[in-house]
Design a protein around this motif. Structure first.
Motif, PDB file in Angstrom:
ATOM      1  N   LYS A 348     -23.928   1.119  12.941  1.00 56.07           N
ATOM      2  CA  LYS A 348     -23.872   1.501  11.529  1.00 56.07           C
ATOM      3  C   LYS A 348     -25.095   0.973  10.781  1.00 56.07           C
ATOM      4  CE  LYS A 348     -19.855  -0.236  10.597  1.00 56.07           C
ATOM      5  NZ  LYS A 348     -18.651  -0.606   9.816  1.00 56.07           N
ATOM      6  N   GLY A 349     -25.732   1.872  10.050  1.00 61.71           N
ATOM      7  CA  GLY A 349     -26.900   1.501   9.266  1.00 61.71           C
ATOM      8  C   GLY A 349     -28.203   1.544  10.037  1.00 61.71           C
ATOM      9  N   SER A 350     -28.154   1.741  11.350  1.00 56.95           N
ATOM     10  CA  SER A 350     -29.357   1.730  12.186  1.00 56.95           C
ATOM     11  C   SER A 350     -29.805   3.155  12.481  1.00 56.95           C
ATOM     12  CB  SER A 350     -29.085   0.983  13.487  1.00 56.95           C
ATOM     13  OG  SER A 350     -30.148   1.128  14.396  1.00 56.95           O
ATOM     14  N   ILE A 351     -31.017   3.498  12.101  1.00 61.57           N
ATOM     15  CA  ILE A 351     -31.540   4.840  12.365  1.00 61.57           C
ATOM     16  C   ILE A 351     -31.785   5.047  13.851  1.00 61.57           C
ATOM     17  CG2 ILE A 351     -33.445   6.431  11.919  1.00 61.57           C
ATOM     18  CD1 ILE A 351     -33.664   5.229   9.131  1.00 61.57           C
ATOM     19  N   PRO A 352     -32.510   4.150  14.547  1.00 62.71           N
ATOM     20  CA  PRO A 352     -32.685   4.347  15.995  1.00 62.71           C
ATOM     21  C   PRO A 352     -31.364   4.337  16.750  1.00 62.71           C
ATOM     22  CG  PRO A 352     -34.200   2.669  15.167  1.00 62.71           C
ATOM     23  CD  PRO A 352     -33.231   2.949  14.078  1.00 62.71           C
ATOM     24  N   GLY A 353     -30.426   3.511  16.318  1.00 63.64           N
ATOM     25  CA  GLY A 353     -29.140   3.449  16.992  1.00 63.64           C
ATOM     26  C   GLY A 353     -28.382   4.757  16.914  1.00 63.64           C
TER      27      GLY A 353
END
Length: 421
Positions: A348-353
């Motif tokens: 959550k909140g991570s673009i690459p993730g």
């Protein structure tokens, strides 16, 4: 294996827990492993010999599970990841290595549809569409902290916007693309207005209801939307008015989806540390504290819903152009669950993730169709493992921290830390 590790691995108490869990695992797996239903002859074949494999396999799985649980509780679960980060971080700080890696990835992404088979390009386009959806929902959930279980409704509105604009007005893909995003953004604002005072489970129930309302309404408006049959013969995206063959259309759709992903990432990167992004993050952490510090919660919630829904509408238009047909049942609850799982799995909140999570959940089922019968079982197992051992997702969000240096004339040092650490 060294003696010290063997002592840690072998434990009588752990064996007792594993034996108890083995019983439950055997009980749950019994209908799948031992009983084989023959629907054609209406008979059941009992495979008792499978118990000889099921019992030891369940015991080993339970024991290994508790071993890693104990390791995690002892604080050793993240040692391997920490060592890997310590080795990779210095390499990525080198500008030449980072630039070379990005250049190689860019060349591979651009050349992929030209060297890969048409089928692979098609499923990669689908994965890119779900990357857009995951990033859009990440704005609402990961940044705004607003649980949305009806996100597929905005995906659906974008797809039907293009389908109906073409069916009744003859409007093409490129004009419908921004219009689909705007229609979904407007719907996001309309949903956000009545739920401004809701949060948590109550907000999730309202958004879930909205998703079902959209699907049922589209099913019942048969004269306008085609009802359960939907709308078909939607034209694929054209390129400068040139009619292309099927392979050319798939390649064009791939590059459109790729461009939409890059646009989404660019917008999110620009917003992440802006005034909006900081307001959303403050709202996610504590609405009351954020409002007391001057954050306009009403504006923050509406902009979160609007921007996240806008990208869902863009993805819906691309999806309609790719499949050339839309039906209400294609945008049901499972689509919302899939996009939510992408965000949870990636981080959550991570673009690459989120990008990694979308590729995993959309590409792996396609390449492992031999296990399609057990897909949902494996899917649930992966989510359980992630929630236990990596609750922040595969790639946690990295927050920037600004620390003033001791030298007053020197610039502030910038360090990063992972959310949740």
């Amino acid at each position: 294996m060294s003696n010290s590790i063997a002592v840690k691995f072998i434990s009588g108490e752990r064996l007792k827990r594993a034996l108890f869990t083995m019983g439950w695992l055997v009980l749950i797996a019994f209908p799948l492993v031992v009983m084989k239903n023959n629907a054609a002859e209406d008979t059941i074949t009992w495979r008792w010999g499978s118990l000889g494999i099921l019992f030891p396999a369940a015991l080993i799985v339970a024991y290994v599970w508790y071993f890693f649980i104990d390791r995690k509780n002892a604080g050793g679960g993240g040692a391997l990841m920490s060592r890997a980060k310590e080795k990779i971080a210095p390499l990525m700080e080198d500008r030449r290595i980072r630039s070379g890696t990005l250049a190689a990835v860019g060349i591979l992404v651009v050349a992929y549809p030209l060297i890969a088979p048409m089928y692979n390009t098609s499923i990669m386009s689908t994965a890119l569409i779900y990357v857009i959806l995951g990033l859009g929902l990440n704005i609402i959930i990961g940044w705004g902290g607003l649980l949305n279980l009806g996100y597929a409704a905005f995906f659906c509105l974008g797809a039907y916007t293009y389908a109906m604009l073409y069916r009744y007005f003859g409007i093409g893909f490129w004009v419908a693309l921004p219009l689909g995003g705007l229609v979904s953004a407007l719907a996001g604002i309309l949903v956000g207005l009545p739920v401004l005072r809701l949060r948590g489970d109550y907000l999730a129930i309202v958004t879930l209801g909205f998703g079902e309302i959209v699907r049922i309404v589209l099913n019942n408006l048969g004269d306008l939307t085609g009802g359960p049959d939907g709308i078909s013969r939607i034209p694929r995206p054209e390129l400068f008015g040139i009619e292309l063959k099927l392979q050319g259309d798939i390649i064009v759709t791939y590059f459109i989806a790729l461009a939409a992903v890059l646009l989404t990432v660019f917008v999110m990167r620009r917003i992440e540390n802006s005034r909006w992004g900081r307001a959303w993050e403050a709202m996610r952490e504590d609405e009351v504290a954020a409002e007391s510090m001057g954050v306009d919660i009403t504006n923050a919630k509406l902009t979160t819903f609007a921007l996240g829904s806008f990208f869902a509408g863009i993805a819906g238009v691309i999806q309609a152009g790719k499949t050339t047909q839309v039906t209400p049942d294609s945008f049901g609850l499972m689509e919302s669950v899939m996009v939510l799982s992408i965000v949870i799995l990636g981080g959550k909140g991570s673009i690459p993730g989120v990008i990694v999570g979308a590729f995993i959940l959309k590409l792996l089922p396609e390449y492992f169709r031999a296990f399609s019968q057990y897909r949902m079982l494996i899917f649930g197992l992966v989510l359980v493992i992630m929630m236990v051992f990596k609750p922040d997702g595969l790639i946690s969000k990295v927050r920037k921290q600004f620390i003033l240096s001791d030298d007053k004339s020197g610039p502030a040092a910038v360090v990063s830390e992972e959310a949740g650490e």
